[in-house]
Design a protein around this motif. Structure first.
Motif, PDB file in Angstrom:
ATOM      1  N   TYR A 176      24.124 -33.398  25.658  1.00  0.00           N
ATOM      2  CA  TYR A 176      24.969 -32.408  25.000  1.00  0.00           C
ATOM      3  C   TYR A 176      25.179 -31.208  25.908  1.00  0.00           C
ATOM      4  CZ  TYR A 176      23.300 -34.928  20.851  1.00  0.00           C
ATOM      5  OH  TYR A 176      22.972 -35.890  19.938  1.00  0.00           O
ATOM      6  N   VAL A 211      29.068 -30.397  22.432  1.00  0.00           N
ATOM      7  CA  VAL A 211      29.844 -31.551  22.872  1.00  0.00           C
ATOM      8  C   VAL A 211      28.884 -32.641  23.336  1.00  0.00           C
ATOM      9  CG1 VAL A 211      31.592 -32.376  24.504  1.00  0.00           C
ATOM     10  CG2 VAL A 211      31.749 -30.046  23.554  1.00  0.00           C
ATOM     11  N   GLN A 212      29.051 -33.825  22.744  1.00  0.00           N
ATOM     12  CA  GLN A 212      28.261 -34.970  23.184  1.00  0.00           C
ATOM     13  C   GLN A 212      29.016 -35.653  24.307  1.00  0.00           C
ATOM     14  OE1 GLN A 212      27.658 -38.103  20.327  1.00  0.00           O
ATOM     15  NE2 GLN A 212      26.329 -39.248  21.691  1.00  0.00           N
ATOM     16  N   HIS A 213      28.312 -35.873  25.411  1.00  0.00           N
ATOM     17  CA  HIS A 213      28.906 -36.545  26.572  1.00  0.00           C
ATOM     18  C   HIS A 213      28.449 -37.989  26.585  1.00  0.00           C
ATOM     19  CE1 HIS A 213      30.278 -32.687  28.123  1.00  0.00           C
ATOM     20  NE2 HIS A 213      29.131 -32.217  27.669  1.00  0.00           N
ATOM     21  N   GLU A 236      34.101 -37.708  25.278  1.00  0.00           N
ATOM     22  CA  GLU A 236      33.357 -36.578  24.729  1.00  0.00           C
ATOM     23  C   GLU A 236      33.718 -36.383  23.264  1.00  0.00           C
ATOM     24  OE1 GLU A 236      34.356 -33.264  27.226  1.00  0.00           O
ATOM     25  OE2 GLU A 236      33.047 -33.969  28.823  1.00  0.00           O
TER      26      GLU A 236
END
Length: 168
Positions: free
Chosen positions: A5, A52-54, A60
């Protein structure tokens, strides 16, 4: 695989729209605190922050939100902390959003940081070096006005966007 994140000021229209969609999903659809939108007058001056989840399927994804705003010189508030249900149990997203919110405001001249917190979330905030100042009802639900211990949140060096640079 553990998700990665980032916690960042919202800087694009697409991210801002995802930020608003998540707030609406949590505060309107899931919790029923608002009917169609949770937006209010503070949004015009608030700085939106997204978790933001990568590496998520499809790229994303915004999985958490919070906003910060200066109510008067040196007095900042955080609000609309929302985390997608699938990302709540681990606590990483909520902690990261709180850390980003308070350290950012602290770096921008915050001398006092407050938030109105739903009663069920008070223990989480207490574990993050916050204290309850008083109980209040808000939208017919129990809340606590809480204050962050700024000594636990060193000021960030992230520059404060000028009004014309803020995303809207």
């Amino acid at each position: 695989m553990t998700p990665h994140y980032s916690f960042e000021l919202v800087q694009s229209r697409d991210t801002y729209l995802a930020y608003l969609r998540l707030r609406r999903a949590i505060f309107c659809d899931e919790q029923g605190l608002f009917k169609t939108t949770d937006e209010d007058d503070w949004d015009a001056s608030a700085f939106p922050i997204a978790a933001v989840q990568h590496g998520a399927p499809g790229g994303e994804a915004v999985v958490g939100t919070v906003r910060i705003y200066e109510a008067e010189p040196g007095l900042w508030y955080g609000g609309r902390l929302a985390v997608e249900r699938a990302h709540r149990k681990q606590g990483v997203v909520g902690r990261g959003l709180v850390q980003k919110a308070v350290t950012t405001a602290h770096g921008w001249g915050c001398h006092r940081f407050l938030a109105l917190v739903q009663a069920a979330n008070v223990p989480f905030f207490e574990s993050q070096n916050w204290r309850s100042l008083e109980e209040r009802a808000h939208r017919d639900r129990p809340h606590h006005l809480m204050e962050a211990d700024l000594a636990s949140y060193p000021p960030s060096d992230e520059p404060r966007p000028l009004p014309e640079q803020r995303f809207r």
